[in-house]
Scaffold this motif. Sequence first.
Motif, mmCIF file in Angstrom:
data_model
loop_
_atom_site.group_PDB
_atom_site.id
_atom_site.type_symbol
_atom_site.label_atom_id
_atom_site.label_comp_id
_atom_site.label_asym_id
_atom_site.label_seq_id
_atom_site.Cartn_x
_atom_site.Cartn_y
_atom_site.Cartn_z
ATOM 1 N N SER A 1 0.808 -1.220 0.000
ATOM 2 C CA SER A 1 0.000 0.000 0.000
ATOM 3 C C SER A 1 0.840 1.268 0.000
ATOM 4 N N GLY A 2 2.127 1.148 0.269
ATOM 5 C CA GLY A 2 2.987 2.319 0.389
ATOM 6 C C GLY A 2 3.222 2.733 1.820
ATOM 7 N N ASP A 3 2.431 2.212 2.752
ATOM 8 C CA ASP A 3 2.580 2.521 4.165
ATOM 9 C C ASP A 3 3.535 1.500 4.780
ATOM 10 N N ALA A 4 4.649 1.968 5.304
ATOM 11 C CA ALA A 4 5.642 1.062 5.867
ATOM 12 C C ALA A 4 5.135 0.339 7.100
ATOM 13 N N CYS B 1 9.048 3.276 3.048
ATOM 14 C CA CYS B 1 10.440 3.279 3.525
ATOM 15 C C CYS B 1 10.478 2.987 5.018
ATOM 16 N N ARG B 2 11.573 2.414 5.463
ATOM 17 C CA ARG B 2 11.770 2.085 6.871
ATOM 18 C C ARG B 2 13.088 2.662 7.348
ATOM 19 N N TYR B 3 13.171 2.818 8.685
ATOM 20 C CA TYR B 3 14.398 3.305 9.344
ATOM 21 C C TYR B 3 14.860 4.625 8.704
ATOM 22 N N ILE B 4 13.990 5.613 8.711
ATOM 23 C CA ILE B 4 14.267 6.904 8.079
ATOM 24 C C ILE B 4 14.965 7.820 9.083
ATOM 25 N N LYS B 5 16.063 8.425 8.656
ATOM 26 C CA LYS B 5 16.810 9.367 9.487
ATOM 27 C C LYS B 5 17.206 10.558 8.630
ATOM 28 N N ALA B 6 17.281 11.742 9.278
ATOM 29 C CA ALA B 6 17.678 12.974 8.602
ATOM 30 C C ALA B 6 18.691 13.705 9.472
ATOM 31 N N MET C 1 15.659 2.936 4.246
ATOM 32 C CA MET C 1 15.558 1.689 3.495
ATOM 33 C C MET C 1 14.291 1.780 2.659
ATOM 34 N N ALA C 2 14.435 1.649 1.354
ATOM 35 C CA ALA C 2 13.318 1.855 0.440
ATOM 36 C C ALA C 2 13.249 0.730 -0.577
ATOM 37 N N PRO C 3 12.051 0.427 -1.078
ATOM 38 C CA PRO C 3 11.948 -0.506 -2.200
ATOM 39 C C PRO C 3 12.711 0.013 -3.412
ATOM 40 N N ILE C 4 13.114 -0.900 -4.266
ATOM 41 C CA ILE C 4 13.952 -0.509 -5.402
ATOM 42 C C ILE C 4 13.213 0.463 -6.322
#
Length: 263
Positions: free
Chosen positions: A121-124, A170-175, A221-224
């Motif tokens: 669905s796009g929701d991690a 996407c997972r484990y998102i950091k900025a 971490m994102a899908p290709i």
Amino acid sequence: METPGALRKPMQLQRRVALSALVLASATAVLSRTTDLASVFTFAGPAAASQSGVLAASSQKASLLTRRATEYYNNADRERLARQRREKRIEVRSRDWKAHKPILDMSKLPSVEDIYDRTYSGDADKDPIGGRKRYTMFVLFKNADEAAQGQRLKQVILEYMYFFKKEMSCRYIKAFPRKSPIDGNKVTALEYEMKEYGLLSRGQKSKNKYSTATLVEFQFMAPINAVSYIRAKMFGDSNILRFQVFCNTMAVQHTGEDNELLL
């Protein structure tokens, strides 16, 4: 009167002498081109061939190529490679194979039907684990208003983090706001003036140019296939001057990757 047989013997002898002289003259002419005739007669015997010029050159060439693996490796390179292989064998023998545990747990491998029936669905938070790679993205945000730059930039970063997680799965998102790699200041001085991305506003004839920007690093971490959508969104954002994406995943079976067999 002499008989025909008596005359035939001197004629045969003369022919043999003439033929021997012709052969000797031919051999002398050939040997004079390669080596000294005197040295040939001096070293006449079993060792004459090994000490001739042509055979000596061939034996020297053979000695140079005797220990070479190929024509591109000399003796020192071959010894170095052999030493590396020997050290590698010693290191492998010294490993404790009893303490080794397999990284992948094949008992958690899902069925083929489950893999083909999966929907994203796009929701991690809802999408299953697996199929993502680690990425690092460096983004240059423009400095339009210095007074409100901090609050505006924070809002833009939060919007992108929400977009990564809820729309791109996407997972484990950091900025991380980064300092200038040139002088260490909070604001990065650009090498040349850059124009913003995005479309022109109504009534605007040309894009503005900026000589300073704020560098921000994203890790996620994102899908290709999600990277192409992220790039399209950033190319349409007028807050961004430049960005660069790097993929950090080489193989999904390594520890720390988005693989459900590693759970």
